[in-house]
Design a protein around this motif. Sequence first.
Motif, PDB file in Angstrom:
ATOM      1  N   SER A  23      30.588   3.287 -38.402  1.00  0.00           N
ATOM      2  CA  SER A  23      29.781   4.468 -38.667  1.00  0.00           C
ATOM      3  C   SER A  23      29.323   4.544 -40.122  1.00  0.00           C
ATOM      4  O   SER A  23      28.509   5.377 -40.461  1.00  0.00           O
ATOM      5  N   GLU A  24      29.867   3.659 -40.972  1.00  0.00           N
ATOM      6  CA  GLU A  24      29.490   3.673 -42.370  1.00  0.00           C
ATOM      7  C   GLU A  24      28.016   3.355 -42.570  1.00  0.00           C
ATOM      8  O   GLU A  24      27.441   3.680 -43.584  1.00  0.00           O
ATOM      9  N   GLN A  29      25.301  12.533 -44.574  1.00  0.00           N
ATOM     10  CA  GLN A  29      24.616  13.819 -44.508  1.00  0.00           C
ATOM     11  C   GLN A  29      23.750  13.913 -43.259  1.00  0.00           C
ATOM     12  O   GLN A  29      23.709  14.960 -42.599  1.00  0.00           O
ATOM     13  N   ASP A  30      23.050  12.816 -42.920  1.00  0.00           N
ATOM     14  CA  ASP A  30      22.250  12.799 -41.700  1.00  0.00           C
ATOM     15  C   ASP A  30      23.130  13.051 -40.481  1.00  0.00           C
ATOM     16  O   ASP A  30      22.782  13.806 -39.570  1.00  0.00           O
ATOM     17  N   LYS A  31      24.286  12.397 -40.476  1.00  0.00           N
ATOM     18  CA  LYS A  31      25.207  12.526 -39.347  1.00  0.00           C
ATOM     19  C   LYS A  31      25.717  13.961 -39.227  1.00  0.00           C
ATOM     20  O   LYS A  31      25.817  14.512 -38.127  1.00  0.00           O
ATOM     21  N   LYS A  32      26.023  14.562 -40.350  1.00  0.00           N
ATOM     22  CA  LYS A  32      26.513  15.938 -40.364  1.00  0.00           C
ATOM     23  C   LYS A  32      25.492  16.900 -39.771  1.00  0.00           C
ATOM     24  O   LYS A  32      25.818  17.787 -38.970  1.00  0.00           O
ATOM     25  N   VAL A  33      24.232  16.705 -40.140  1.00  0.00           N
ATOM     26  CA  VAL A  33      23.162  17.575 -39.627  1.00  0.00           C
ATOM     27  C   VAL A  33      23.004  17.395 -38.117  1.00  0.00           C
ATOM     28  O   VAL A  33      22.866  18.370 -37.365  1.00  0.00           O
ATOM     29  N   LEU A  34      23.039  16.151 -37.652  1.00  0.00           N
ATOM     30  CA  LEU A  34      22.883  15.894 -36.217  1.00  0.00           C
ATOM     31  C   LEU A  34      24.027  16.505 -35.407  1.00  0.00           C
ATOM     32  O   LEU A  34      23.801  17.066 -34.326  1.00  0.00           O
ATOM     33  N   TYR A  45      24.226  17.526 -22.310  1.00  0.00           N
ATOM     34  CA  TYR A  45      24.472  16.174 -21.800  1.00  0.00           C
ATOM     35  C   TYR A  45      23.509  15.163 -22.407  1.00  0.00           C
ATOM     36  O   TYR A  45      23.854  13.993 -22.600  1.00  0.00           O
ATOM     37  N   LEU A  46      22.310  15.615 -22.732  1.00  0.00           N
ATOM     38  CA  LEU A  46      21.308  14.742 -23.339  1.00  0.00           C
ATOM     39  C   LEU A  46      21.840  14.094 -24.618  1.00  0.00           C
ATOM     40  O   LEU A  46      21.466  12.973 -24.963  1.00  0.00           O
ATOM     41  N   LEU A  47      22.749  14.796 -25.299  1.00  0.00           N
ATOM     42  CA  LEU A  47      23.279  14.316 -26.581  1.00  0.00           C
ATOM     43  C   LEU A  47      24.730  13.847 -26.451  1.00  0.00           C
ATOM     44  O   LEU A  47      25.491  13.866 -27.419  1.00  0.00           O
ATOM     45  N   ALA A  48      25.114  13.409 -25.255  1.00  0.00           N
ATOM     46  CA  ALA A  48      26.494  12.980 -25.012  1.00  0.00           C
ATOM     47  C   ALA A  48      26.893  11.792 -25.880  1.00  0.00           C
ATOM     48  O   ALA A  48      28.067  11.617 -26.215  1.00  0.00           O
ATOM     49  N   SER A  49      25.947  10.964 -26.251  1.00  0.00           N
ATOM     50  CA  SER A  49      26.259   9.781 -27.067  1.00  0.00           C
ATOM     51  C   SER A  49      26.513  10.119 -28.525  1.00  0.00           C
ATOM     52  O   SER A  49      26.942   9.261 -29.297  1.00  0.00           O
ATOM     53  N   TRP A  50      26.270  11.372 -28.913  1.00  0.00           N
ATOM     54  CA  TRP A  50      26.464  11.779 -30.308  1.00  0.00           C
ATOM     55  C   TRP A  50      27.950  12.000 -30.576  1.00  0.00           C
ATOM     56  O   TRP A  50      28.425  13.127 -30.681  1.00  0.00           O
ATOM     57  N   ASN A  51      28.663  10.915 -30.686  1.00  0.00           N
ATOM     58  CA  ASN A  51      30.100  10.924 -30.921  1.00  0.00           C
ATOM     59  C   ASN A  51      30.364  10.756 -32.411  1.00  0.00           C
ATOM     60  O   ASN A  51      29.879   9.797 -33.020  1.00  0.00           O
ATOM     61  N   PRO A  52      31.132  11.655 -33.039  1.00  0.00           N
ATOM     62  CA  PRO A  52      31.360  11.550 -34.486  1.00  0.00           C
ATOM     63  C   PRO A  52      32.063  10.281 -34.925  1.00  0.00           C
ATOM     64  O   PRO A  52      32.028   9.925 -36.105  1.00  0.00           O
ATOM     65  N   ASP A  53      32.685   9.569 -33.970  1.00  0.00           N
ATOM     66  CA  ASP A  53      33.395   8.338 -34.311  1.00  0.00           C
ATOM     67  C   ASP A  53      32.522   7.091 -34.181  1.00  0.00           C
ATOM     68  O   ASP A  53      33.005   5.974 -34.357  1.00  0.00           O
TER      69      ASP A  53
END
Length: 292
Positions: A23-24, A29-34, A45-53
Motif C-alpha cells: 500500500s506504500e 492522503q489520497d487513501k485517507k480521502v477515499l 458494495y460498489l466500493l467493496a475493494s476499498w480495503n485500507p490494507d
Amino acid sequence: MGTTCYTCFLSLLLLLLSPFALSERCNPQDKKVLLQIKKDLNNPYLLASWNPDTDCCDWYCVTCDPKTHRINSLVMLSSVPETNLSGQIPPSVGPVPDFLAQLSNLQLIDLSFNNLSGPIPSSLSQLPNLVSLRLDRNRLTGPIPDSFGSFKKPGPSIILSHNQLSGPIPASLGQLDPQRIDLSRNKLEGDGSVLFGANKTTQMVDVSRNMLAFNLSKVEFPRSLISSDLNHNEIYGSIPVGLTAVDFLQGFNVSYNRLCGEIPQGGKLQSFDVYSYFHNKCLCGSPPPNCK
C-alpha cells in the motif's frame, strides 16, 4: 546460506509482500480521502475493494498516475443496477463530496447516472489538473458555482445536463475555453452567450431545454465549433452571418426559440433539415420556407 541469514531473508521477503508494504505505492492522503468517501457513503458494495490494507491504486473505480501514483481518476459508475449507489447521501458528505477538492492530482470526476441531490460544491474549481467533470443525470439543484470560472485554463469539459440546476449561467464561465460544455435539460435562465467567443477553441456547446434568453445576433461563434444545440429556450434575434464561417459544423439546432429573420446563406447552415429551425417566431429562408 546460514540459518540466520535465511531467516533474515525470509523475514524481509514477507515484509515486502505484506499488504502494508504494497500500500506504500498509494499516496497516504489520497487513501485517507477515499476511505472517508466510502465511510460517508455507508460502505456501498460498489466500493467493496476499498480495503485500507491494500493499495488504493488497485481499487475499483480508481486509477493512479503511473509515475507519481497519485489518484487521477475517480469514476463511481456501474452498469449493474445492484451495485449502483442508492439511498440518501449522509449529512456528513453533502450532495457531491466536497473533499474531492483535496485530490489535487485528480483529472477526471464522473458521478453521472446517480441520485445525487443538493448543490454542486464550489470547491471543485480548486482542482488544478481536472480535464473532465461529469455530474450529469442526477438531481442536483441550485446554481452553477461562480467559482467555476477560476478553473485552470482552458478549463475542464463540463457536463451538467439532466439535473435541476437553476439561476443564470455565471459570467465567469466566459473565461474558460473547454472542449465541451453541456448544460442541457436544466432550469437555467438568462444569458448563455458567455459560453461562445470568436477566439475560443470549444467544439461542443449544448444548452438546450432551459429558459435562456439572449440575443443570438450578437454572438460570435468559435471557428472550431462542431456541434451547438440551443433548442427549447427563449433566444431571440437572428442567426449571425458569422456562423457561415464555421467550417466543421456538423450539428446545429435552434428550434423552439424566438428567432426572426433570414437564415444566412453559405457554410453548413443549409445542410441541416427544417427541424433544426422549427418553431421560431419568424425565421425563414432555406431550409425553412422562403421569406415573403
